[in-house]
Design a protein around this motif. Sequence first.
Motif, mmCIF file in Angstrom:
data_model
loop_
_atom_site.group_PDB
_atom_site.id
_atom_site.type_symbol
_atom_site.label_atom_id
_atom_site.label_comp_id
_atom_site.label_asym_id
_atom_site.label_seq_id
_atom_site.Cartn_x
_atom_site.Cartn_y
_atom_site.Cartn_z
ATOM 1 N N HIS A 149 -10.605 -6.652 6.950
ATOM 2 C CA HIS A 149 -9.056 -6.340 6.538
ATOM 3 C C HIS A 149 -8.188 -5.564 7.558
ATOM 4 O O HIS A 149 -7.928 -5.249 8.821
ATOM 5 C CB HIS A 149 -9.424 -4.953 6.327
ATOM 6 N N VAL A 178 -3.887 -3.775 8.546
ATOM 7 C CA VAL A 178 -3.628 -2.932 8.223
ATOM 8 C C VAL A 178 -2.025 -2.813 7.991
ATOM 9 O O VAL A 178 -2.214 -2.601 10.288
ATOM 10 C CB VAL A 178 -4.259 -1.300 8.462
ATOM 11 N N TRP A 238 -6.544 -8.637 3.396
ATOM 12 C CA TRP A 238 -7.670 -9.277 3.064
ATOM 13 C C TRP A 238 -8.041 -10.460 2.981
ATOM 14 O O TRP A 238 -7.689 -11.376 2.349
ATOM 15 C CB TRP A 238 -8.144 -8.822 2.180
ATOM 16 N N GLY A 297 0.350 -1.607 -0.011
ATOM 17 C CA GLY A 297 0.289 0.057 -0.106
ATOM 18 C C GLY A 297 0.878 1.558 0.383
ATOM 19 O O GLY A 297 2.058 1.507 -0.862
ATOM 20 N N HIS A 355 -2.050 -4.383 3.322
ATOM 21 C CA HIS A 355 -3.307 -4.456 3.390
ATOM 22 C C HIS A 355 -3.030 -6.132 3.123
ATOM 23 O O HIS A 355 -2.866 -6.681 2.729
ATOM 24 C CB HIS A 355 -4.219 -3.471 2.148
ATOM 25 N N THR A 360 2.645 0.900 4.232
ATOM 26 C CA THR A 360 1.517 0.816 4.819
ATOM 27 C C THR A 360 1.156 -0.509 4.089
ATOM 28 O O THR A 360 1.767 -0.943 2.196
ATOM 29 C CB THR A 360 0.588 1.383 4.743
#
Length: 136
Positions: free
Chosen positions: A123, A125, A71, A47, A69, A67
């Motif tokens: 999600h 992060v 999922w 990210g 991510h 970052t």
Amino acid sequence: MSTAAVALRSAIYSALSSDGALVALLGGVRVYDAPPSRPAFPYVALGEARITDVSADESPTQEHQLTLHAWSRQGGHREAHQIAGALLQALDDAPLALAGHHLVNLRFSLADVRRETDGRTYHAVVRFRAVTEPAS
């Protein structure tokens, strides 16, 4: 974006794509710089990045905040937490080789796992902080 940022992102992508524990959790190499329009779950996407000049002498030193991510749609938060943990294991203080640059350190800084508004997607992060210098 700086050449150090590109080299760091490439090294992180390679490290994650070849990490056996992460690949097992994802059910294959589902690590993306840019996810496909309909990715299979679970998956990880690289990210946002923030780069700051933290030079203290003539050597251009950069701090990177990257970052990641993760999922998941595997019935609850457990899988998202497991993937976040695998990202931490794969990258925290990892001795990555960067093309044309030296990685001073790479450290975990934050993880946040939440359910998305659709009620079934989780999600995670996960943020890391890295410091790079030009290769000598």
